[in-house]
Design a protein around this motif. Structure first.
Motif, PDB file in Angstrom:
ATOM      1  N   ALA A   1       3.664  -1.267  29.677  1.00 13.42           N
ATOM      2  CA  ALA A   1       4.563  -1.587  30.788  1.00 13.42           C
ATOM      3  C   ALA A   1       3.891  -1.389  32.146  1.00 13.42           C
ATOM      4  CB  ALA A   1       5.817  -0.721  30.702  1.00 13.42           C
ATOM      5  N   LEU A   2       2.948  -0.467  32.236  1.00 15.93           N
ATOM      6  CA  LEU A   2       2.280  -0.233  33.518  1.00 15.93           C
ATOM      7  C   LEU A   2       1.343  -1.370  33.902  1.00 15.93           C
ATOM      8  CD1 LEU A   2       1.461   3.586  33.245  1.00 15.93           C
ATOM      9  CD2 LEU A   2       3.296   2.478  34.531  1.00 15.93           C
ATOM     10  N   ARG A   3       0.895  -2.124  32.900  1.00 12.16           N
ATOM     11  CA  ARG A   3       0.005  -3.260  33.167  1.00 12.16           C
ATOM     12  C   ARG A   3       0.534  -4.503  32.449  1.00 12.16           C
ATOM     13  NH1 ARG A   3      -6.055  -0.604  32.522  1.00 12.16           N
ATOM     14  NH2 ARG A   3      -5.809   1.021  34.118  1.00 12.16           N
ATOM     15  N   PRO A   4       1.668  -5.025  32.901  1.00  9.97           N
ATOM     16  CA  PRO A   4       2.245  -6.196  32.215  1.00  9.97           C
ATOM     17  C   PRO A   4       1.341  -7.420  32.325  1.00  9.97           C
ATOM     18  CG  PRO A   4       3.399  -5.753  34.276  1.00  9.97           C
ATOM     19  CD  PRO A   4       2.468  -4.609  34.057  1.00  9.97           C
TER      20      PRO A   4
ATOM     21  N   VAL B   1      10.304   0.370  24.333  1.00 10.17           N
ATOM     22  CA  VAL B   1       9.921   1.134  25.519  1.00 10.17           C
ATOM     23  C   VAL B   1       9.265   0.224  26.547  1.00 10.17           C
ATOM     24  CG1 VAL B   1       8.393   2.956  26.378  1.00 10.17           C
ATOM     25  CG2 VAL B   1       9.711   3.323  24.308  1.00 10.17           C
ATOM     26  N   ARG B   2       8.401  -0.666  26.091  1.00 11.03           N
ATOM     27  CA  ARG B   2       7.726  -1.579  27.013  1.00 11.03           C
ATOM     28  C   ARG B   2       8.740  -2.453  27.741  1.00 11.03           C
ATOM     29  NH1 ARG B   2       7.138  -7.115  28.351  1.00 11.03           N
ATOM     30  NH2 ARG B   2       5.064  -7.407  29.285  1.00 11.03           N
TER      31      ARG B   2
ATOM     32  N   VAL C   1       9.448  -2.012  31.848  1.00 11.71           N
ATOM     33  CA  VAL C   1       9.184  -3.119  32.769  1.00 11.71           C
ATOM     34  C   VAL C   1      10.400  -3.379  33.647  1.00 11.71           C
ATOM     35  CG1 VAL C   1       8.795  -5.610  32.884  1.00 11.71           C
ATOM     36  CG2 VAL C   1       7.414  -4.216  31.362  1.00 11.71           C
ATOM     37  N   GLY C   2      11.586  -3.327  33.065  1.00  8.90           N
ATOM     38  CA  GLY C   2      12.795  -3.538  33.856  1.00  8.90           C
ATOM     39  C   GLY C   2      13.063  -2.411  34.828  1.00  8.90           C
TER      40      GLY C   2
END
Length: 314
Positions: free
Chosen positions: A121-124, A200-201, A205-206
């Motif tokens: 999620a930190l690097r979509p 979790v991802r 992200v949201g």
């Protein structure tokens, strides 16, 4: 919060009653007669009647159910038809084995799944995100028993880092217990970690796009505090719902993985009971497994209520 716990506990009473009715009804409708399996084809009519009377099979089904339910409420799940073993004692002897495997696999699934979901999620849309997504897809597609065989061949047979089969109780040796449960727990927790990572991802992200996250970063808060204190806490709310389902999957999968690693848990006991059509053992195992699932659901409901105040009853 106390009212939430009370409501969930009260809701368990009709649920367990319905489960007990269905369990007893389905096992009573089995086509084969347990007396035929006990005596065989060479038994006389008198022997058949004597065994049926001893097992209480001559009584009406409704009467037998309420007699069984009355004993089950007091913790007596009956006696095996074939070896006269107390069902409650047999289940309690195997229960710590299955619970050890389930809890360790759940810990692995949560740690790996949450970590992979946060990193993705930190690097979509980066290579890290794509690698984590592909890994999660593969992890959900691989059967746990097949992955267990691969782990045995690699880490037990070739490298000899872990035992291939067997289970060592924690009370006997904590180190040997950890070595004996590591491979089956990894094989069991892989698919669940993949499902948790995807959830979790998506949730992270949201959350990271919300205004309060931007405000926290604008105030100069460290990235670690923003991620773990603000973003992850809110992202875990929908993840708890997935986790409650995955705990159920882990309990069911543990019965299969135990066969791969020759672990004498509830799975071995259940397969033996089904092969012999040992009705009291089957009934006791189903009831205990349902109770474990219900308790896991209760625990996740409590965690969900702690994370999301809106879910608490007013």
């Amino acid at each position: 919060m106390l009212s939430l716990i009370i409501q969930r506990l009260l809701a368990l009473i009709p649920l367990l009653f319905i489960v007990s009715v269905l369990t007893f009804s389905f096992t009573s409708l089995l086509p084969s007669d347990p007396v035929d399996l006990i005596i065989g084809e060479t038994g006389t009519h008198e022997q058949y009647e004597m065994v049926r009377q001893r097992l209480g099979l001559n009584e009406p089904v409704v009467e037998r159910y309420f007699m069984w339910l009355g004993k089950a409420v007091r913790g007596d799940l009956g006696t095996s038809f074939f070896n006269s073993v107390n069902v409650t004692q047999a289940v309690m002897q195997r229960l710590p084995v299955t619970m050890s495997l389930t809890l360790v696999s759940a810990a692995i699934a949560i740690v790996v799944g949450v970590a992979a979901g946060i990193v993705a999620a930190l690097r979509p849309r980066s290579w890290v995100d794509r690698f984590a997504t592909i890994g999660a897809t593969i992890g959900q597609a691989i059967p746990n028993f097949w992955f267990g065989l691969i782990l045995v061949a690699l880490f037990a047979v070739n490298l000899r880092w872990f035992p291939a089969t067997g289970f060592t109780p924690f009370s006997a040796s904590p180190w040997d217990w950890l070595r004996s449960v590591t491979l089956p727990a990894i094989a069991l927790g892989l698919a669940s970690s993949a499902a948790i990572a995807r959830q979790v991802r998506s949730a992270m992200v949201g959350v990271l796009q919300q205004d309060y996250i931007r405000a926290a970063r604008a105030q100069g808060l460290s990235a670690r505090r923003v991620i773990f204190r603000h973003a992850l806490t809110n992202a875990l709310v929908p993840v708890v719902a997935v986790l409650s389902f995955q705990i159920t999957v882990l309990l069911g999968g543990a019965l299969i993985v135990e066969q791969v690693f020759a672990i004498n848990g509830l799975g071995t006991l259940a397969i033996a009971a089904v092969r012999q059509q040992d009705i009291p053992m089957i009934q006791g195992l189903v009831l205990v497994m349902v109770e474990l699932v219900v308790l896991a659901q209760l625990a996740t409901d409590i965690i969900y209520g702690l994370l999301n105040p809106k879910a608490r009853p007013s």
